[in-house]
Motif scaffolding. Structure first.
Motif, PDB file in Angstrom:
ATOM      1  N   VAL A 155       0.859  -1.182   0.000  1.00  0.00           N
ATOM      2  CA  VAL A 155       0.000   0.000   0.000  1.00  0.00           C
ATOM      3  C   VAL A 155       0.896   1.232   0.000  1.00  0.00           C
ATOM      4  O   VAL A 155       1.628   1.466   0.961  1.00  0.00           O
ATOM      5  CB  VAL A 155      -0.914   0.012   1.250  1.00  0.00           C
ATOM      6  N   PRO A 156       0.856   2.027  -1.086  1.00  0.00           N
ATOM      7  CA  PRO A 156       1.680   3.238  -1.102  1.00  0.00           C
ATOM      8  C   PRO A 156       1.194   4.216  -0.036  1.00  0.00           C
ATOM      9  O   PRO A 156       0.000   4.356   0.196  1.00  0.00           O
ATOM     10  CB  PRO A 156       1.489   3.827  -2.489  1.00  0.00           C
ATOM     11  N   GLN A 157       2.144   4.852   0.614  1.00  0.00           N
ATOM     12  CA  GLN A 157       1.814   5.807   1.652  1.00  0.00           C
ATOM     13  C   GLN A 157       2.695   7.038   1.466  1.00  0.00           C
ATOM     14  O   GLN A 157       3.893   6.916   1.238  1.00  0.00           O
ATOM     15  CB  GLN A 157       2.067   5.187   3.031  1.00  0.00           C
ATOM     16  N   GLU A 158       2.077   8.211   1.536  1.00  0.00           N
ATOM     17  CA  GLU A 158       2.847   9.442   1.374  1.00  0.00           C
ATOM     18  C   GLU A 158       3.744   9.664   2.579  1.00  0.00           C
ATOM     19  O   GLU A 158       3.342   9.435   3.707  1.00  0.00           O
ATOM     20  CB  GLU A 158       1.909  10.638   1.219  1.00  0.00           C
ATOM     21  N   GLN A 159       4.956  10.073   2.307  1.00  0.00           N
ATOM     22  CA  GLN A 159       5.889  10.393   3.379  1.00  0.00           C
ATOM     23  C   GLN A 159       5.703  11.864   3.733  1.00  0.00           C
ATOM     24  O   GLN A 159       5.652  12.727   2.866  1.00  0.00           O
ATOM     25  CB  GLN A 159       7.322  10.148   2.926  1.00  0.00           C
ATOM     26  N   ARG A 160       5.573  12.127   5.008  1.00  0.00           N
ATOM     27  CA  ARG A 160       5.376  13.498   5.451  1.00  0.00           C
ATOM     28  C   ARG A 160       6.708  14.233   5.473  1.00  0.00           C
ATOM     29  O   ARG A 160       7.704  13.720   5.959  1.00  0.00           O
ATOM     30  CB  ARG A 160       4.775  13.531   6.844  1.00  0.00           C
ATOM     31  N   THR A 161       6.687  15.429   4.934  1.00  0.00           N
ATOM     32  CA  THR A 161       7.874  16.275   4.978  1.00  0.00           C
ATOM     33  C   THR A 161       7.461  17.637   5.515  1.00  0.00           C
ATOM     34  O   THR A 161       6.356  18.104   5.268  1.00  0.00           O
ATOM     35  CB  THR A 161       8.515  16.455   3.588  1.00  0.00           C
ATOM     36  N   ARG A 162       8.355  18.239   6.252  1.00  0.00           N
ATOM     37  CA  ARG A 162       8.088  19.568   6.778  1.00  0.00           C
ATOM     38  C   ARG A 162       8.422  20.600   5.721  1.00  0.00           C
ATOM     39  O   ARG A 162       9.447  20.504   5.053  1.00  0.00           O
ATOM     40  CB  ARG A 162       8.940  19.851   8.008  1.00  0.00           C
ATOM     41  N   LYS A 163       7.549  21.567   5.593  1.00  0.00           N
ATOM     42  CA  LYS A 163       7.819  22.653   4.675  1.00  0.00           C
ATOM     43  C   LYS A 163       8.777  23.624   5.355  1.00  0.00           C
ATOM     44  O   LYS A 163       8.538  24.067   6.466  1.00  0.00           O
ATOM     45  CB  LYS A 163       6.519  23.374   4.322  1.00  0.00           C
ATOM     46  N   ARG A 164       9.882  23.914   4.682  1.00  0.00           N
ATOM     47  CA  ARG A 164      10.863  24.846   5.239  1.00  0.00           C
ATOM     48  C   ARG A 164      10.313  26.252   5.238  1.00  0.00           C
ATOM     49  O   ARG A 164       9.657  26.678   4.295  1.00  0.00           O
ATOM     50  CB  ARG A 164      12.155  24.819   4.428  1.00  0.00           C
ATOM     51  N   GLN A 165      10.605  26.957   6.306  1.00  0.00           N
ATOM     52  CA  GLN A 165      10.241  28.361   6.380  1.00  0.00           C
ATOM     53  C   GLN A 165      11.095  29.130   5.382  1.00  0.00           C
ATOM     54  O   GLN A 165      12.239  28.773   5.130  1.00  0.00           O
ATOM     55  CB  GLN A 165      10.485  28.887   7.796  1.00  0.00           C
ATOM     56  N   PRO A 166      10.551  30.191   4.808  1.00  0.00           N
ATOM     57  CA  PRO A 166      11.361  30.976   3.869  1.00  0.00           C
ATOM     58  C   PRO A 166      12.539  31.628   4.589  1.00  0.00           C
ATOM     59  O   PRO A 166      12.446  31.992   5.763  1.00  0.00           O
ATOM     60  CB  PRO A 166      10.381  32.041   3.346  1.00  0.00           C
ATOM     61  N   LEU A 198      25.352  42.044   1.690  1.00  0.00           N
ATOM     62  CA  LEU A 198      24.616  40.921   2.263  1.00  0.00           C
ATOM     63  C   LEU A 198      25.351  40.433   3.503  1.00  0.00           C
ATOM     64  O   LEU A 198      26.491  39.978   3.423  1.00  0.00           O
ATOM     65  CB  LEU A 198      24.490  39.786   1.252  1.00  0.00           C
ATOM     66  N   VAL A 199      24.684  40.545   4.660  1.00  0.00           N
ATOM     67  CA  VAL A 199      25.302  40.153   5.929  1.00  0.00           C
ATOM     68  C   VAL A 199      25.167  38.653   6.139  1.00  0.00           C
ATOM     69  O   VAL A 199      26.148  37.948   6.387  1.00  0.00           O
ATOM     70  CB  VAL A 199      24.657  40.914   7.111  1.00  0.00           C
ATOM     71  N   ILE A 200      23.931  38.140   6.063  1.00  0.00           N
ATOM     72  CA  ILE A 200      23.665  36.729   6.332  1.00  0.00           C
ATOM     73  C   ILE A 200      22.291  36.377   5.772  1.00  0.00           C
ATOM     74  O   ILE A 200      21.436  37.249   5.616  1.00  0.00           O
ATOM     75  CB  ILE A 200      23.740  36.432   7.851  1.00  0.00           C
ATOM     76  N   VAL A 201      22.097  35.100   5.471  1.00  0.00           N
ATOM     77  CA  VAL A 201      20.788  34.573   5.077  1.00  0.00           C
ATOM     78  C   VAL A 201      20.390  33.565   6.147  1.00  0.00           C
ATOM     79  O   VAL A 201      21.158  32.646   6.449  1.00  0.00           O
ATOM     80  CB  VAL A 201      20.846  33.896   3.684  1.00  0.00           C
ATOM     81  N   CYS A 202      19.204  33.766   6.731  1.00  0.00           N
ATOM     82  CA  CYS A 202      18.775  32.905   7.827  1.00  0.00           C
ATOM     83  C   CYS A 202      17.251  32.952   7.960  1.00  0.00           C
ATOM     84  O   CYS A 202      16.578  33.619   7.173  1.00  0.00           O
ATOM     85  CB  CYS A 202      19.448  33.330   9.131  1.00  0.00           C
ATOM     86  N   ASP A 203      16.723  32.267   8.961  1.00  0.00           N
ATOM     87  CA  ASP A 203      15.292  32.292   9.233  1.00  0.00           C
ATOM     88  C   ASP A 203      14.857  33.705   9.602  1.00  0.00           C
ATOM     89  O   ASP A 203      15.683  34.546   9.978  1.00  0.00           O
ATOM     90  CB  ASP A 203      14.941  31.329  10.369  1.00  0.00           C
ATOM     91  N   GLN A 204      13.559  33.964   9.530  1.00  0.00           N
ATOM     92  CA  GLN A 204      13.038  35.311   9.734  1.00  0.00           C
ATOM     93  C   GLN A 204      13.347  35.877  11.122  1.00  0.00           C
ATOM     94  O   GLN A 204      13.773  37.022  11.246  1.00  0.00           O
ATOM     95  CB  GLN A 204      11.529  35.340   9.499  1.00  0.00           C
ATOM     96  N   GLU A 205      13.136  35.079  12.163  1.00  0.00           N
ATOM     97  CA  GLU A 205      13.324  35.606  13.522  1.00  0.00           C
ATOM     98  C   GLU A 205      14.759  36.065  13.790  1.00  0.00           C
ATOM     99  O   GLU A 205      14.974  37.197  14.250  1.00  0.00           O
ATOM    100  CB  GLU A 205      12.880  34.581  14.562  1.00  0.00           C
ATOM    101  N   PRO A 206      15.772  35.229  13.501  1.00  0.00           N
ATOM    102  CA  PRO A 206      17.136  35.730  13.702  1.00  0.00           C
ATOM    103  C   PRO A 206      17.470  36.886  12.752  1.00  0.00           C
ATOM    104  O   PRO A 206      18.222  37.793  13.134  1.00  0.00           O
ATOM    105  CB  PRO A 206      18.037  34.528  13.467  1.00  0.00           C
ATOM    106  N   ALA A 207      16.912  36.883  11.546  1.00  0.00           N
ATOM    107  CA  ALA A 207      17.173  37.982  10.607  1.00  0.00           C
ATOM    108  C   ALA A 207      16.673  39.301  11.190  1.00  0.00           C
ATOM    109  O   ALA A 207      17.370  40.325  11.141  1.00  0.00           O
ATOM    110  CB  ALA A 207      16.508  37.704   9.258  1.00  0.00           C
ATOM    111  N   GLU A 208      15.472  39.266  11.755  1.00  0.00           N
ATOM    112  CA  GLU A 208      14.930  40.468  12.384  1.00  0.00           C
ATOM    113  C   GLU A 208      15.808  40.905  13.554  1.00  0.00           C
ATOM    114  O   GLU A 208      16.073  42.095  13.733  1.00  0.00           O
ATOM    115  CB  GLU A 208      13.497  40.216  12.856  1.00  0.00           C
TER     116      GLU A 208
END
Length: 103
Positions: A16-27, A74-84
């Motif tokens: 029985v095929p079953q979808e594998q769950r993946t987390r969507k990465r935050q931008p 460009l200083v750094i690329v990271c998640d929104q919270e640390p970027a702020e």
């Protein structure tokens, strides 16, 4: 991506095929340093290293020179919270900084 699951029904094995769950990465967000005609280059480099400890001196100099020569570095690329956080810390030390979504 699919992952097969084995099910036994009445002596018959059924896959029985079953979808594998993946987390969507935050931008991710880009922290930008804008040209600063007021502060010294040394101050900008030291402040970059203080606010973003993972920047080496060489990287901080490169960011400062990019901002000086082109208007923005460009200083750094990271998640929104640390970027702020990084951007606000740079602003609190007298530097001009913004963030924008990475494209």
């Amino acid at each position: 991506m699919l992952r097969d699951m084995v099910s036994r029904q009445g002596g018959t094995t059924v896959l029985v095929p079953q979808e594998q769950r993946t987390r969507k990465r935050q931008p991710l967000y880009r922290v930008l340093l804008h040209n600063d005609p007021v502060n010294t280059r040394d101050y900008v480099v030291a402040t970059l290293q203080e606010v973003v400890p993972q920047l080496s001196e060489q990287d901080a100099v490169a960011v400062m020179l990019a901002a000086h020569n082109t208007g923005v570095g460009l200083v750094i690329v990271c998640d929104q919270e640390p970027a702020e956080f990084y951007s606000e810390q740079l602003k609190s030390k007298g530097l001009t900084s913004t963030i924008e979504p990475e494209t």
